[in-house]
Write an enzyme that holds these catalytic residues in place. Structure first.
Site, PDB file in Angstrom:
ATOM      1  N   TYR A 144       0.840  -1.204   0.000  1.00  0.00           N
ATOM      2  CA  TYR A 144       0.000   0.000   0.000  1.00  0.00           C
ATOM      3  C   TYR A 144       0.875   1.255   0.000  1.00  0.00           C
ATOM      4  CZ  TYR A 144      -3.773   3.168   1.547  1.00  0.00           C
ATOM      5  OH  TYR A 144      -4.694   4.189   1.662  1.00  0.00           O
ATOM      6  N   ARG A 276       0.404   9.706  14.473  1.00  0.00           N
ATOM      7  CA  ARG A 276       0.080  10.317  13.184  1.00  0.00           C
ATOM      8  C   ARG A 276      -0.814  11.532  13.416  1.00  0.00           C
ATOM      9  NH1 ARG A 276      -2.586   6.393   9.385  1.00  0.00           N
ATOM     10  NH2 ARG A 276      -0.501   5.676   8.879  1.00  0.00           N
TER      11      ARG A 276
HETATM   12  P1  NAD Z   1     -12.617   1.659   0.132  1.00  0.00           P
HETATM   13  O1  NAD Z   1     -11.912   0.356   0.166  1.00  0.00           O
HETATM   14  O2  NAD Z   1     -13.968   1.760   0.747  1.00  0.00           O
HETATM   15  O3  NAD Z   1     -12.739   2.196  -1.366  1.00  0.00           O
HETATM   16  C1  NAD Z   1     -11.854   1.836  -2.399  1.00  0.00           C
HETATM   17  C2  NAD Z   1     -12.684   1.492  -3.620  1.00  0.00           C
HETATM   18  O4  NAD Z   1     -11.804   1.151  -4.703  1.00  0.00           O
HETATM   19  C3  NAD Z   1     -13.580   0.270  -3.396  1.00  0.00           C
HETATM   20  O5  NAD Z   1     -14.885   0.536  -3.853  1.00  0.00           O
HETATM   21  C4  NAD Z   1     -12.907  -0.824  -4.215  1.00  0.00           C
HETATM   22  O6  NAD Z   1     -13.815  -1.819  -4.659  1.00  0.00           O
HETATM   23  C5  NAD Z   1     -12.297  -0.015  -5.345  1.00  0.00           C
HETATM   24  N1  NAD Z   1     -11.173  -0.702  -5.974  1.00  0.00           N
HETATM   25  C6  NAD Z   1     -10.135  -1.345  -5.381  1.00  0.00           C
HETATM   26  N2  NAD Z   1      -9.303  -1.847  -6.295  1.00  0.00           N
HETATM   27  C7  NAD Z   1      -9.823  -1.510  -7.517  1.00  0.00           C
HETATM   28  C8  NAD Z   1      -9.417  -1.754  -8.848  1.00  0.00           C
HETATM   29  N3  NAD Z   1      -8.303  -2.461  -9.138  1.00  0.00           N
HETATM   30  N4  NAD Z   1     -10.182  -1.266  -9.856  1.00  0.00           N
HETATM   31  C9  NAD Z   1     -11.324  -0.568  -9.582  1.00  0.00           C
HETATM   32  N5  NAD Z   1     -11.759  -0.315  -8.329  1.00  0.00           N
HETATM   33  C10 NAD Z   1     -10.997  -0.784  -7.311  1.00  0.00           C
HETATM   34  O7  NAD Z   1     -11.621   2.726   0.789  1.00  0.00           O
HETATM   35  P2  NAD Z   1     -11.818   4.269   1.083  1.00  0.00           P
HETATM   36  O8  NAD Z   1     -11.571   4.465   2.510  1.00  0.00           O
HETATM   37  O9  NAD Z   1     -13.054   4.774   0.478  1.00  0.00           O
HETATM   38  O10 NAD Z   1     -10.558   4.861   0.296  1.00  0.00           O
HETATM   39  C11 NAD Z   1     -10.681   5.489  -0.971  1.00  0.00           C
HETATM   40  C12 NAD Z   1      -9.332   6.018  -1.392  1.00  0.00           C
HETATM   41  O11 NAD Z   1      -8.844   6.964  -0.435  1.00  0.00           O
HETATM   42  C13 NAD Z   1      -8.257   4.931  -1.528  1.00  0.00           C
HETATM   43  O12 NAD Z   1      -7.449   5.211  -2.633  1.00  0.00           O
HETATM   44  C14 NAD Z   1      -7.462   5.083  -0.253  1.00  0.00           C
HETATM   45  O13 NAD Z   1      -6.139   4.655  -0.410  1.00  0.00           O
HETATM   46  C15 NAD Z   1      -7.551   6.577  -0.002  1.00  0.00           C
HETATM   47  N6  NAD Z   1      -7.377   6.895   1.424  1.00  0.00           N
HETATM   48  C16 NAD Z   1      -8.341   6.600   2.333  1.00  0.00           C
HETATM   49  C17 NAD Z   1      -8.127   6.878   3.676  1.00  0.00           C
HETATM   50  C18 NAD Z   1      -9.166   6.599   4.736  1.00  0.00           C
HETATM   51  O14 NAD Z   1      -8.902   6.804   5.911  1.00  0.00           O
HETATM   52  N7  NAD Z   1     -10.367   6.153   4.405  1.00  0.00           N
HETATM   53  C19 NAD Z   1      -6.913   7.441   4.082  1.00  0.00           C
HETATM   54  C20 NAD Z   1      -5.949   7.694   3.124  1.00  0.00           C
HETATM   55  C21 NAD Z   1      -6.183   7.430   1.796  1.00  0.00           C
HETATM   56  N1  UDP Z   2      -6.500  -0.878  15.711  1.00  0.00           N
HETATM   57  C1  UDP Z   2      -6.906  -1.407  16.938  1.00  0.00           C
HETATM   58  N2  UDP Z   2      -7.949  -2.270  16.939  1.00  0.00           N
HETATM   59  C2  UDP Z   2      -8.644  -2.624  15.825  1.00  0.00           C
HETATM   60  C3  UDP Z   2      -8.240  -2.072  14.587  1.00  0.00           C
HETATM   61  C4  UDP Z   2      -7.156  -1.202  14.561  1.00  0.00           C
HETATM   62  O1  UDP Z   2      -6.321  -1.097  17.987  1.00  0.00           O
HETATM   63  O2  UDP Z   2      -9.592  -3.405  15.924  1.00  0.00           O
HETATM   64  C5  UDP Z   2      -5.393   0.090  15.690  1.00  0.00           C
HETATM   65  C6  UDP Z   2      -4.318  -0.211  14.650  1.00  0.00           C
HETATM   66  O3  UDP Z   2      -3.352  -1.099  15.193  1.00  0.00           O
HETATM   67  C7  UDP Z   2      -3.759   1.166  14.382  1.00  0.00           C
HETATM   68  C8  UDP Z   2      -4.964   2.106  14.575  1.00  0.00           C
HETATM   69  O4  UDP Z   2      -5.917   1.341  15.293  1.00  0.00           O
HETATM   70  O5  UDP Z   2      -2.785   1.497  15.330  1.00  0.00           O
HETATM   71  C9  UDP Z   2      -5.583   2.555  13.265  1.00  0.00           C
HETATM   72  O6  UDP Z   2      -5.788   1.406  12.458  1.00  0.00           O
HETATM   73  P1  UDP Z   2      -6.541   1.471  11.058  1.00  0.00           P
HETATM   74  O7  UDP Z   2      -6.409   0.117  10.445  1.00  0.00           O
HETATM   75  O8  UDP Z   2      -7.888   2.037  11.243  1.00  0.00           O
HETATM   76  O9  UDP Z   2      -5.733   2.543  10.210  1.00  0.00           O
HETATM   77  P2  UDP Z   2      -4.176   2.753   9.885  1.00  0.00           P
HETATM   78  O10 UDP Z   2      -3.337   1.885  10.778  1.00  0.00           O
HETATM   79  O11 UDP Z   2      -4.038   2.390   8.451  1.00  0.00           O
HETATM   80  O12 UDP Z   2      -3.964   4.185  10.184  1.00  0.00           O
END
Ligand code: NAD
Ligand code: UDP
Length: 313
Positions: A144, A276
């Site tokens: 990722y 973070r």
């Molecule tokens: P999510 O998993 O709900 O959404 C991702 C979507 O992309 C899904 O609908 C999935 O089916 C689709 N997808 C995955 N692989 C694909 C492919 N090869 N072709 C077409 N579609 C595909 O996650 P989200 O939280 O909605 O995240 C959306 C975007 O934002 C992602 O790129 C993620 O990396 C980025 N992002 C999210 C967060 C967060 O906290 N939610 C933080 C940082 C970055």
């Molecule tokens: N985490 C936790 N319990 C859970 C899921 C996640 O304590 O059931 C912790 C995880 O280890 C991380 C933080 O929560 O330190 C955020 O995790 P998440 O997967 O939501 O996001 P990311 O680590 O990608 O920021």
């Protein structure tokens, strides 16, 4: 009326973005392979004649005449992106190449959903955009993290080499309704566990921190970023700087749900960042005074309400 492509549009963030773009009078093409998203997230939009849903994988080229592209396709939860790490890299890298190629061909503006994970386990706190990060290139999170870092590289090079209009958003932990019940990320896990009065799973000692942004604040920022002057390409941090430990988060969720859940402790996953928090000075300056408006408690209440509905059904 603009024609806008949203890849990953049936996911958590994508579905909110599609809804908002339609409400603002745009035509939206939502592209998804449903790996971690689902049709249900956008079913309410299907009656809108300006909404189009396409099953497609971004690792394959896609052609459409559009004005703007929001490239969100990529699983975001560690459970999902670690399920098939090679595919995760392909989605980020080949997906970026295919969407940048499309943007170049049709002269569309393109925004990349990058991530705070480009900072890895950060040694600088809070994280400004100038920090290069501390990422393990061969660890559990690397598919990722490095995929997203390479996508940023592709974006800046398509911009400098080919003049493609780009925007890079480094998104910090975002939450809200439509996260999957089995998404595996901390907010959905804690809420589902609390509503079911099951044990709350704390990884590590629970003292690690994250800064959580409600999805409406993010969608607002993404649209402002897309509409910002062409010279402003980012990368720009989008997040809510209020920082909480996972123990604090768990106790807030328990309090708001009036749950009888107890805390149980599991080992900290490999390379789990210890802290973070975004420095959002750049976003505030360039996105028309944007800053997050939704406090954690208010956002949690809305998210809990939505999960209650789903779990009762
Ligand atoms: P999510 O998993 O709900 O959404 C991702 C979507 O992309 C899904 O609908 C999935 O089916 C689709 N997808 C995955 N692989 C694909 C492919 N090869 N072709 C077409 N579609 C595909 O996650 P989200 O939280 O909605 O995240 C959306 C975007 O934002 C992602 O790129 C993620 O990396 C980025 N992002 C999210 C967060 C967060 O906290 N939610 C933080 C940082 C970055
Ligand atoms: N985490 C936790 N319990 C859970 C899921 C996640 O304590 O059931 C912790 C995880 O280890 C991380 C933080 O929560 O330190 C955020 O995790 P998440 O997967 O939501 O996001 P990311 O680590 O990608 O920021």
């Amino acid at each position: 009326m603009k024609k806008i492509l949203v890849t990953g549009g049936a996911g958590f963030i994508g579905s909110h973005l599609c809804e908002r773009l339609l409400n603002e009078g745009n035509e939206v093409v939502c592209l998804d392979n449903y790996f971690s998203g689902k049709k249900e997230n956008v079913v309410a939009l299907m009656s809108n004649p300006y909404f189009e849903l396409v099953r497609h994988d971004v690792t394959m080229p896609f052609f459409a005449e559009v004005d703007e592209i929001y490239n969100l396709a990529c699983p975001a939860s560690p459970i999902y992106y670690q399920y098939n790490p090679i595919k995760t890299v392909k989605t980020s890298v080949m997906g970026a190449i295919n969407m940048l190629g499309l943007a170049k061909r049709v002269k569309a503006k393109i925004l990349q959903a990058s991530t705070s994970e480009v900072y890895g386990d950060p040694l600088v706190h809070p994280q400004p955009e100038t920090y290069w990060g501390n990422v393990n290139p061969i660890g559990a999170r690397s598919s990722y993290d490095e995929g997203k870092r390479c996508a940023e590289t592709l974006f800046v090079n398509y911009h400098s080499q080919n003049g493609v209009k780009i925007k890079i958003a480094r998104i910090f932990n975002t939450y809200g309704p439509r996260m999957s019940v089995n998404d595996g990320r901390v907010i959905s896990n804690f809420i589902v566990q609390a509503l079911r009065n099951e044990d709350i799973t704390i990884y590590g000692d629970g003292k690690q921190t994250r800064s959580f942004m409600y999805v409406d604040d993010l969608v607002d920022a993404l649209i402002r970023l897309m509409d910002s002057p062409d010279e402003f390409t980012g990368p720009v941090n989008l997040g809510n700087p209020c920082e909480y430990s996972m123990l604090e988060l768990a106790s807030k969720v328990i309090e708001l749900t009036k749950s009888r859940s107890k805390l149980v402790y599991f080992p900290l996953p490999e390379d789990d960042p210890l802290q973070r928090k975004p420095d959002i000075s750049l976003a505030k300056k360039f996105l028309g005074g944007w800053e997050p408006k939704v406090m954690l408690e208010d956002g949690l209440k809305k998210t809990i309400d939505s999960f209650e509905h789903i779990l009762i059904r």
